[in-house]
Each structure stands twice: as structure tokens, then as C-alpha cells.
Design an enzyme around this catalytic site. Structure first.
Site, PDB file in Angstrom:
ATOM      1  N   THR A 146      41.977 -75.168 -76.063  1.00 16.44           N
ATOM      2  CA  THR A 146      41.407 -76.318 -75.344  1.00 16.44           C
ATOM      3  C   THR A 146      42.058 -76.456 -73.963  1.00 16.44           C
ATOM      4  O   THR A 146      41.381 -76.739 -72.970  1.00 16.44           O
ATOM      5  CB  THR A 146      41.642 -77.611 -76.162  1.00 16.44           C
ATOM      6  OG1 THR A 146      41.039 -77.430 -77.440  1.00 16.44           O
ATOM      7  CG2 THR A 146      41.062 -78.829 -75.479  1.00 16.44           C
TER       8      THR A 146
ATOM      9  N   HIS B  84      40.602 -73.974 -71.639  1.00 19.85           N
ATOM     10  CA  HIS B  84      39.270 -74.394 -71.158  1.00 19.85           C
ATOM     11  C   HIS B  84      39.411 -75.413 -70.026  1.00 19.85           C
ATOM     12  O   HIS B  84      38.687 -75.353 -69.028  1.00 19.85           O
ATOM     13  CB  HIS B  84      38.456 -75.024 -72.291  1.00 19.85           C
ATOM     14  CG  HIS B  84      38.079 -74.065 -73.387  1.00 19.85           C
ATOM     15  ND1 HIS B  84      37.326 -72.931 -73.146  1.00 19.85           N
ATOM     16  CD2 HIS B  84      38.335 -74.069 -74.712  1.00 19.85           C
ATOM     17  CE1 HIS B  84      37.149 -72.291 -74.304  1.00 19.85           C
ATOM     18  NE2 HIS B  84      37.757 -72.947 -75.255  1.00 19.85           N
TER      19      HIS B  84
END
Ligand code: NAD
Ligand code: ZN
Length: 343
Positions: free
Chosen positions: A40, A43
């Protein structure tokens, strides 16, 4: 305090000084010691389409951490300064149907630490006391730093019973690696790990895989034949998000088998539903951790000999966050830890 911040829409993160967060009456202020880098965070750093539609800068990123309690709100009575804690990164609403029924992991309004509120790549982080896990004595500090993804692995690996069963793990990223060790600890017979990356295949063997396989080179049916299996996987853990991996799991399951799907695909996946029907498979999506049964199980399994430390491959100071993120992105890594103790 020093913090790693997404300062504006677009790629990159900035190490900068921001105001220290203040705890509310139900909150805990934690001095962060070590943090883990999650997909995450990659990203958000690279500002992919998911990040662009999800993240509102400025935001302190990060959600995997271990730290020490420094201050508690006036309603908090069960933690004191000095306690070693980690945080459940899903902050739930407490008011939706599932929350009120005690099924917190099914909350319809979850806010992610380091996603929807300021996170843990910082000297200090604040969380509601209900999100704080007080570690049991003797926990390894680096392992404590990655309880969040370890919890993903445990939640997935314990979704279907694995004792005496044959298990497929597709994807030996950090979470697939830890899930392999959990399945071994929980009594699986064969654990076949499918992973294209050679570095990660080698790690998977160390985590307890019976056979590691490159899915680009070898068919899973061939592996089953080598093992003398006659029916198929009883349990599969999909931890790659890859379409081919999910399809080949479905194609090689035993009748009545269960597939726990943690991997997040970047686009829609077409599957052979007739196979799911005729073979009576169960496909189950897994998100986050069960609050707090997964955390309890993690702590118990560590005390009963589970060792996930080989999944941790890289360690950096928070000052070298660029190198840390590069290591995590490279694929030739397991879990990457950043140290904040000397911030
Ligand atoms: P990762 O991206 O590091 O690992 C995925 C692995 O899958 C990689 O090693 C990759 O080489 C491998 N892979 C690619 N194609 C494959 C194929 N055809 N067959 C088998 N393996 C293949 O990710 P991670 O941090 O270990 O997380 C695992 C997955 O879980 C990711 O998709 C991530 O987005 C997702 N995730 C979900 C949750 C949740 O709560 N559901 C939480 C964290 C992460
Ligand atoms: Zn809720």
C-alpha cells in the site's frame, strides 16, 4: 516531529517536520520504534490510479509499526507509558451493523491508518485505544513491527482448517511467506508455494514449503503428481492478485476445497465458475485481520514456536527511506523494516 509525508498529489514522499499528533480522550500517543513497508505504501509513493483516487494529501503514510506508549487519553485505563504496542491499521466506525454485532473486521466504514488518517512513518502516531495491541512479553521487536501483514497471513491461513490438509500458496511476497510458515505451524501436510521470483522461492523453502515452483515453468498438476496427490489442494491461499494464479488454483482444487483470496487484483479476473460449482469450491475474500482474534492467535503462535523472522530481509534507518522503498519495490526482498528509534 520527523515524518514521511505525501505532501501533494503525484509521485514521491518527503521526510519533513510536522506537528506532533495529540491524543483525544480515547486515544493513545505512541513513540514509533520500527515500521514495515507494505505494498500500500508503494502504491501511495508511486501515486498509481488507486492512490490518486484514494489519498488526500497532505498525509503521513505507513501503518505497520511497533512503538512505546508515551501518553494516554483520560478515558484510557489499561495502558501506561512504556508499554510496547502495535496498532491495528483498520479504524472502525463502531456504529454500523457489523460493528455493533462485534464483527469489527466487517465494518462498512473502515478508515485506514496511513491511508485515510495520518500514519506511522513518523516519530509519533495516535490511535484509538481499541486499535492498540499490547504485546505479550518476549515478542521480537522486528516481528512486532510487522504484526499487521503477519495478521493478514494468519487471517488467510486459518480461514480454512489446514491440519492434515494439502495447501497451495500462490505468491510468496512477504504475506505469502508468512502464511507458508503459519500453515506449516498449523499442521498442513504438503505446502506448495507458487512464485515466479527466484529470491522469494528460496525464502519460501526456508519458511516451510514442501515444494516451491515457478508457475511460468511448471504446471501445478505436475507437482501434485510428483507428491502422489490424487485429488487436489484442500486449501489454497491466493496471495498474488494475479489472474493466472487464481485460475490455476481453481483448476487444481480437490472437491469441496476452499480458496482464501487475499491478493488484490488490479483488474477484473474471469474464472471458470462451472468448476467452482461442480467441484463445490468455496471462494472467500479476506481483508485485514479479525479484531482481535487474529492478534491473539499471532501472539499465541509466536509463543508456541512459530518463527516468521526469515521473512524479514532488509533493514534501514528512516533517513534512507528511498533505499528502503526501492528494496521493497524490487521484488528481491521479503519484509523491509525502517528504524525510527533514533529520530
Ligand atoms: P507482493 O506483491 O509482494 O507479493 C505478490 C507475489 O505474487 C510476488 O512475489 C509476485 O512475484 C507473485 N506472483 C506474481 N504472479 C504470480 C503468479 N502467476 N503465480 C504466483 N505468484 C505470482 O505482495 P504482499 O505484500 O505479499 O501481499 C500479497 C497480496 O495481498 C498483494 O496482492 C496485496 O495487494 C494483497 N494484500 C491484501 C490485503 C488484504 O487485506 N486483502 C492486505 C495486504 C496486502
Ligand atoms: Zn462499522
Amino acid at each position: 516531529m520527523r515524518a514521511l509525508v505525501k505532501t501533494a498529489a503525484g509521485p514521491g514522499l518527503e521526510l519533513k517536520d510536522v506537528p506532533e499528533p495529540r491524543p483525544g480522550i480515547n486515544d493513545v500517543l505512541i513513540r514509533v520504534r520500527k515500521t514495515g513497508i507494505c505494498g500500500t505504501d508503494l502504491h501511495i509513493e508511486s501515486w498509481d490510479p488507486w492512490a490518486a483516487r484514494t489519498i488526500v494529501p497532505p498525509l503521513v503514510v505507513g501503518h505497520e509499526f511497533v512503538g512505546e506508549v508515551v501518553e494516554v487519553g483520560s478515558n484510557v485505563t489499561d495502558l501506561v507509558p512504556g508499554d510496547v504496542v502495535s496498532g491495528e491499521g483498520h479504524v472502525i466506525c463502531g456504529r454500523c451493523r457489523h460493528c455493533r454485532a462485534g464483527r469489527w473486521h466487517l465494518c462498512a466504514n473502515t478508515v485506514g491508518l496511513g491511508v485515510g488518517r495520518d500514519g506511522s512513518f513518523a516519530e509519533y502516531v495516535v490511535l484509538p485505544v481499541t486499535n492498540v495491541w499490547h504485546h505479550w512479553p518476549g515478542v521480537d521487536e522486528e516481528v512486532a513491527a510487522i504484526f499487521d501483514p503477519f495478521g493478514n497471513a494468519v487471517h488467510t491461513a486459518l480461514t480454512f482448517p489446514v491440519l492434515g490438509e494439502d495447501v497451495l500458496v500462490s505468491g510468496a511476497g512477504p504475506i505469502g511467506l508468512m502464511a507458508t510458515a503459519v500453515a506449516r505451524h498449523a499442521g498442513a501436510r504438503f505446502i506448495v508455494v507458487s512464485e515466479p521470483n527466484a529470491f522469494r522461492r528460496e525464502l519460501a523453502a526456508r519458511m516451510g514449503a514442501t515444494i516451491v515452483v515457478n508457475p511460468l515453468e511448471r504446471d501445478l498438476k505436475d507437482v501434485q503428481a510428483e507428491l502422489g496427490m490424487v485429488e487436489g489442494w484442500d486449501v489454497a491461499m491466493e496471495m498474488s492478485g494475479n489472474a493466472a494464479a487464481l485460475r490455476s488454483a481453481i483448476a487444481t482444487m480437490a472437491h469441496g476445497g476452499g480458496i482464501a483470496i487475499l491478493g488484490i487484483p488490479t483488474e477484473e479476473i474471469a474464472i471458470d465458475v462451472s468448476h467452482v460449482v461442480f467441484n463445490q469450491l468455496t471462494l472467500r475474500g479476506i481483508y485485514g485481520r479479525e479484531m482481535y482474534e487474529t492478534w491473539y492467535k499471532m501472539s499465541v503462535m509466536l509463543q508456541s514456536g512459530l518463527d516468521i523472522r526469515p521473512a524479514i530481509t532488509h533493514r534501514f534507518s528512516y533517513r534512507d527511506h528511498g533505499a528502503a522503498f526501492a528494496a521493497a519495490r524490487s521484488g528481491d526482498s521479503g519484509k523491509v523494516i525502517m528504524d525510527w528509534a533514533d529520530a
